[in-house]
Scaffold this active site. Structure first.
Site, PDB file in Angstrom:
ATOM      1  N   GLY A  32       0.824  -1.203   0.000  1.00 58.93           N
ATOM      2  CA  GLY A  32       0.000   0.000   0.000  1.00 58.93           C
ATOM      3  C   GLY A  32       0.859   1.255   0.000  1.00 58.93           C
ATOM      4  N   CYS A  91       3.342   1.234  11.862  1.00 62.92           N
ATOM      5  CA  CYS A  91       4.432   1.854  11.094  1.00 62.92           C
ATOM      6  C   CYS A  91       5.143   2.936  11.884  1.00 62.92           C
ATOM      7  CB  CYS A  91       3.891   2.436   9.786  1.00 62.92           C
ATOM      8  SG  CYS A  91       3.188   1.184   8.691  1.00 62.92           S
ATOM      9  N   ALA A  93      -2.758  -6.481   0.440  1.00 59.85           N
ATOM     10  CA  ALA A  93      -3.330  -7.808   0.675  1.00 59.85           C
ATOM     11  C   ALA A  93      -3.275  -8.254   2.131  1.00 59.85           C
ATOM     12  CB  ALA A  93      -2.605  -8.844  -0.199  1.00 59.85           C
ATOM     13  N   ASN A 150      -6.681   4.464   9.928  1.00 62.36           N
ATOM     14  CA  ASN A 150      -6.103   3.237  10.471  1.00 62.36           C
ATOM     15  C   ASN A 150      -5.990   3.247  11.985  1.00 62.36           C
ATOM     16  OD1 ASN A 150      -4.148   5.318   9.777  1.00 62.36           O
ATOM     17  ND2 ASN A 150      -2.596   3.925  10.520  1.00 62.36           N
ATOM     18  N   THR A 186       9.288  -7.973 -11.967  1.00 68.40           N
ATOM     19  CA  THR A 186       8.578  -9.242 -12.139  1.00 68.40           C
ATOM     20  C   THR A 186       7.432  -9.349 -11.145  1.00 68.40           C
ATOM     21  OG1 THR A 186      10.594 -10.323 -12.868  1.00 68.40           O
ATOM     22  CG2 THR A 186       8.829 -11.756 -12.096  1.00 68.40           C
TER      23      THR A 186
END
Length: 389
Positions: free
Chosen positions: A71, A325, A200, A151, A237
């Site tokens: 995110g 965080c 996710a 949050n 990738t």
């Protein structure tokens, strides 16, 4: 002692079904999606099937979904990428004082380069008024970014109305939906959203994979260069196991979101009611109704959040004082300060966030053990004078 995890806003465990979906991607279907042989094509099929599933979940087109690493990467891509494309049209960005540091830090970076940032006011519950946004937009405004739900305090912002203001003014509107994706219904078209960030691991998927919704026609410069992946919007990738896991997590969320939201709301209301009744000089932070179903954030006067956390941990309960965080920072929560709390009260806050595994008896245990913990810590506090009770 059985441990109780009430910090789901920080991260969630990977669901068993998600891990099972990811497993073949490590040893069987391990191809690089950019390769032209059958191993690569198989991997590409899995990525595209996942993209379709996730796009449908928020009423988006498949080619509007870009997979990222987190995110935070999505948020940084929005801020820096939009500025790079639209700098010639303006140098003004609008946000709020409540955003995650993944928004604030790149904005501070741009402010040092001469960009102007307006931080919208909010009320004591953390709500932003769309009329204030309307007044703040100028002919130099190139981007507005307001998070879907906070949050820390769980307040849900009026995203549809804010997006409508931006739509009428012709300004690009981004929302950080990391805390709501998979937990609240999202329809990017109906909610007037141009850009959306999600991750996710907040909905029982794996860490290390996020997404950025980019409405068709919105242009931005990629954050990463070095490859043509994701239609040249994010080089590197693709994390195939992570993307497949993200997709499976979305499927599970879709199946149970409404029922789980109702169940967690009942737990939330009970915990708030019982703690406020049992512990004097305690205050609910965030909006009483417009809040995430799984979020309880309460300030307790005359005690430090860290001391409460350590005592709860000794009882087997994992909670937090706010964003994971910023857990190493000694500064009070910028969100609580923005809501008007004095520093000493902001330092005495606890956040409990539930998940699909949270049980009624676990809430009972918190209600039982927290009041004596607060009483013990207050008895040790030099600030807890008799006249202040």
């Amino acid at each position: 002692m059985e441990r109780i995890y009430l910090d789901h806003a920080a991260t969630t465990p990977v669901a068993k079904e998600v891990a099972e979906a990811m497993a073949p991607c490590f040893s069987e279907n391990f191809g690089n999606p950019s390769s032209l042989h059958s191993f690569g094509l198989d991997a590409k099929d899995m990525v595209e099937a996942s993209r379709h599933r996730i796009a449908s979940f928020i009423n988006a087109r498949d080619d509007e979904i870009v997979f990222t690493g987190s995110g935070t990467e999505s948020d940084n891509t929005v801020i820096k990428g939009i500025v790079d494309v639209l700098e010639g049209e303006g140098n003004h960005i609008i946000t709020t004082a409540l955003e995650h540091h993944a928004i604030h830090e790149p904005l501070h970076f741009l402010e040092k380069k001469g960009f102007k940032v307006t931080y919208l006011p909010n009320d004591a519950t953390g709500l932003v008024d769309p009329d204030d946004l309307k007044k703040a937009i100028t002919d130099k405004t190139i981007l507005v970014s307001v998070m879907h739900a906070n949050n820390e305090i769980g307040t849900i912002e009026p995203i549809k109305a804010l997006g409508e203001v931006c739509r009428e003014a012709g300004v690009i509107f981004h929302t950080d939906a990391v805390q709501t994706f998979g937990h609240l219904p999202i329809d990017v078209k109906d909610m007037n959203i141009d850009l959306l960030s999600a991750s996710a691991h907040k909905l029982y998927g794996p860490k290390g994979v996020g997404l950025l919704y980019i409405k068709k026609g919105v242009k931005l410069t990629p954050l990463l260069h070095g490859g043509d992946q994701e239609r040249r919007r994010r080089a590197s990738t693709q994390n195939v196991p992570g993307i497949v896991g993200f997709s499976r997590a979305v499927e599970l969320a879709q199946e149970e979101m409404l029922a789980e939201s109702a169940r967690q709301t009942a737990l939330r209301e009970r915990l708030i009611k019982e703690l406020l009744a049992a512990i004097p000089e305690s205050t609910l932070n965030g909006h009483p109704v417009l809040r995430l179903p799984n979020n309880v954030n309460i300030s307790f006067a005359y005690v430090e959040g860290e001391a409460m956390l350590l005592n709860l941990d000794m009882e087997g309960i994992a909670a937090s004082t706010g964003s994971a965080c910023t857990s190493s920072s000694l500064e009070p929560s910028h969100v609580l300060v923005a809501c008007g709390l004095p520093h000493e009260l902001a330092h005495g806050s606890l956040r409990f966030t539930f998940g699909r595994g949270t049980k009624e008896e676990e809430i009972d245990h918190v209600i039982k053990v927290l009041p004596p913990i607060i009483a013990k810590l207050r008895a040790m506090s030099p600030l807890y004078k008799k006249g202040a009770r």
